[in-house]
Write an enzyme that holds these catalytic residues in place. Structure first.
Site, PDB file in Angstrom:
ATOM      1  N   GLU A  16     -34.007 -28.943 -17.357  1.00  0.00           N
ATOM      2  CA  GLU A  16     -33.374 -29.922 -17.109  1.00  0.00           C
ATOM      3  C   GLU A  16     -32.563 -29.746 -15.629  1.00  0.00           C
ATOM      4  OE1 GLU A  16     -31.696 -30.814 -21.680  1.00  0.00           O
ATOM      5  OE2 GLU A  16     -30.125 -30.053 -20.104  1.00  0.00           O
TER       6      GLU A  16
ATOM      7  N   CYS B 239     -27.304 -30.020 -10.241  1.00  0.00           N
ATOM      8  CA  CYS B 239     -27.021 -28.899 -11.028  1.00  0.00           C
ATOM      9  C   CYS B 239     -28.437 -28.407 -11.669  1.00  0.00           C
ATOM     10  CB  CYS B 239     -26.186 -29.240 -12.538  1.00  0.00           C
ATOM     11  SG  CYS B 239     -25.910 -28.121 -13.614  1.00  0.00           S
TER      12      CYS B 239
ATOM     13  N   CYS C 246     -31.902 -19.807 -22.806  1.00  0.00           N
ATOM     14  CA  CYS C 246     -30.913 -19.015 -22.464  1.00  0.00           C
ATOM     15  C   CYS C 246     -30.884 -17.708 -23.694  1.00  0.00           C
ATOM     16  CB  CYS C 246     -29.671 -19.657 -22.097  1.00  0.00           C
ATOM     17  SG  CYS C 246     -28.479 -18.420 -21.450  1.00  0.00           S
TER      18      CYS C 246
ATOM     19  N   CYS D  18     -24.141 -18.850 -26.246  1.00  0.00           N
ATOM     20  CA  CYS D  18     -22.735 -19.294 -26.376  1.00  0.00           C
ATOM     21  C   CYS D  18     -22.657 -20.405 -27.470  1.00  0.00           C
ATOM     22  CB  CYS D  18     -22.414 -19.854 -24.994  1.00  0.00           C
ATOM     23  SG  CYS D  18     -22.243 -18.841 -23.835  1.00  0.00           S
TER      24      CYS D  18
ATOM     25  N   CYS E  59     -23.007 -24.462 -26.563  1.00  0.00           N
ATOM     26  CA  CYS E  59     -24.040 -24.865 -25.872  1.00  0.00           C
ATOM     27  C   CYS E  59     -25.299 -25.103 -26.423  1.00  0.00           C
ATOM     28  CB  CYS E  59     -24.267 -23.912 -24.651  1.00  0.00           C
ATOM     29  SG  CYS E  59     -25.416 -24.286 -23.346  1.00  0.00           S
TER      30      CYS E  59
ATOM     31  N   SER F  50     -18.099 -18.376 -15.598  1.00  0.00           N
ATOM     32  CA  SER F  50     -17.859 -19.376 -16.966  1.00  0.00           C
ATOM     33  C   SER F  50     -17.135 -18.147 -17.696  1.00  0.00           C
ATOM     34  CB  SER F  50     -19.354 -19.463 -17.557  1.00  0.00           C
ATOM     35  OG  SER F  50     -20.114 -20.526 -16.572  1.00  0.00           O
TER      36      SER F  50
ATOM     37  N   CYS G 239     -25.568 -29.609 -20.526  1.00  0.00           N
ATOM     38  CA  CYS G 239     -26.425 -28.495 -20.392  1.00  0.00           C
ATOM     39  C   CYS G 239     -27.414 -28.407 -21.898  1.00  0.00           C
ATOM     40  CB  CYS G 239     -26.006 -27.225 -19.865  1.00  0.00           C
ATOM     41  SG  CYS G 239     -27.209 -25.853 -19.856  1.00  0.00           S
TER      42      CYS G 239
END
Length: 349
Positions: free
Chosen positions: A90, A103, A110, A114, A117, A216, A335
């Protein structure tokens, strides 16, 4: 076939020389790639026909394919991009007062995990190449040209899918290409790289001086980070702050800390005071972000009264604390949301 977007300038120069051409031809090709956004080698009209034919035998110009575009009422635009192997990432265009910010993603999926997310729910697939990262910029700029947009793309933030410092070599190659004066020609002041907290290469990124750093953080204590950011919390919070205290900064420059406010999790007055204590060790400013409520994930946004109270505590203690306005909520702009939605999963932060 070599994707020309994956080559550094010097690698492109070596390829051109290997085809029997003088080195200066590389500058012409480079400008076609990045300044003119050329997508076909045959369209490079001021490059000799012989070189175009030879180059086309060994190389291609491989842009990401736009699988889906969503346009928000507030001007935010989200792209779902398909890479050559079918993986999808994205990229988001965010309208600001006098420019657009893009962005950008750095990994397919990933590994940080987290809990708030959607990208973390996808898991890690692979690193993106430099050409794939840069291709997001080309797609975004071409979109603005095609739309006749009055505002230009001026700022880049590597805050999309993935942890940039876990794809460090490709990230640095991308940053170097972004700076090239015959290429995209972005100033380091207009590029920000965000990390959840990875010790390896953190200080290296500061030493090369090609971007600003954002962290972050999202929790003021180690215990809280372990609950909501288990991957990042492998680097103990105190050790992260020790590293950040050594991070090379330019005069008047400060580190940016991103803090996602989750109702009942990290938004209490005590959390704000703990955050002030934590950041007293470094030159810091804070971007407060209200969580984008997501079906399937166990978090919600605080009400605005709680958000403003949290912000006021930080400001009263001398911290610069900006409330970042959420955009693109009607197009799954946070995200990982769009890819997860298209694959039938839940939406993310």
């Amino acid at each position: 076939m070599t994707n020309l977007l994956d080559l550094t300038f010097h690698e492109l120069e070596s390829l051109i020389v290997s085809l029997g051409e003088p080195p200066y031809r590389a500058r012409q090709v480079w400008q076609w790639l990045w300044q003119k956004r050329c997508r076909e080698i045959a369209a490079m009209t001021d490059v000799s026909k012989v070189l175009r034919l030879r180059l086309a035998e060994v190389a291609v110009i491989g842009w990401p394919t736009v699988a889906e575009v969503r346009e928000s009422r507030d001007g935010t635009v989200k792209f779902l991009l398909e890479l050559t192997d079918g993986e999808r990432v994205e990229c988001v265009l965010i309208p600001e007062k006098d420019h657009f910010t893009a962005c950008l993603s750095t990994q397919v999926g990933c590994a940080m995990g987290c809990g708030f997310c959607a990208t973390g729910m996808l898991g890690f697939r692979r690193n993106m190449t430099s050409g794939e990262m840069l291709g997001q910029v080309l797609v975004a700029r071409q979109y603005l040209v095609d739309k006749g947009a009055e505002l230009a793309l001026r700022n880049l933030v590597f805050m999309g899918m993935g942890e940039p410092l876990l794809n460090y070599e490709n990230l640095v190659q991308t940053l170097e290409a972004l700076h090239h004066p015959q290429g995209l020609d972005f100033s380091g002041r207009r590029i920000t790289v965000s990390t959840a907290g990875v010790a390896r290469h953190l200080l290296d990124l500061g030493r090369i001086g090609l971007c600003s750093l954002a962290i972050s953080l999202h929790a003021p204590t180690q215990a809280q980070r372990e609950k909501i950011m288990p991957g990042a919390a492998r680097l103990e919070l105190g050790k992260l702050m020790d590293l950040l205290a050594q991070y090379p900064l330019k005069p008047r420059e400060r580190l940016t800390f991103e803090y996602l406010l989750l109702a009942g999790v990290n938004d209490a007055d005590a959390d704000a005071r703990e955050l002030v204590r934590l950041l007293s060790r470094v030159k810091a400013k804070v971007n407060l972000i209200v969580y984008n409520a997501t079906p399937g994930l166990p978090y919600g946004p605080p009400d605005m009264e709680r958000v403003l109270a949290f912000q006021e505590i930080l400001k009263a203690k001398g911290l610069t604390a900006t409330l970042r306005k959420s955009k693109g909520g009607d197009i799954a702009a946070a995200c990982g949301q769009l890819r997860a939605e298209c694959e039938g999963g839940g939406e993310g932060r």
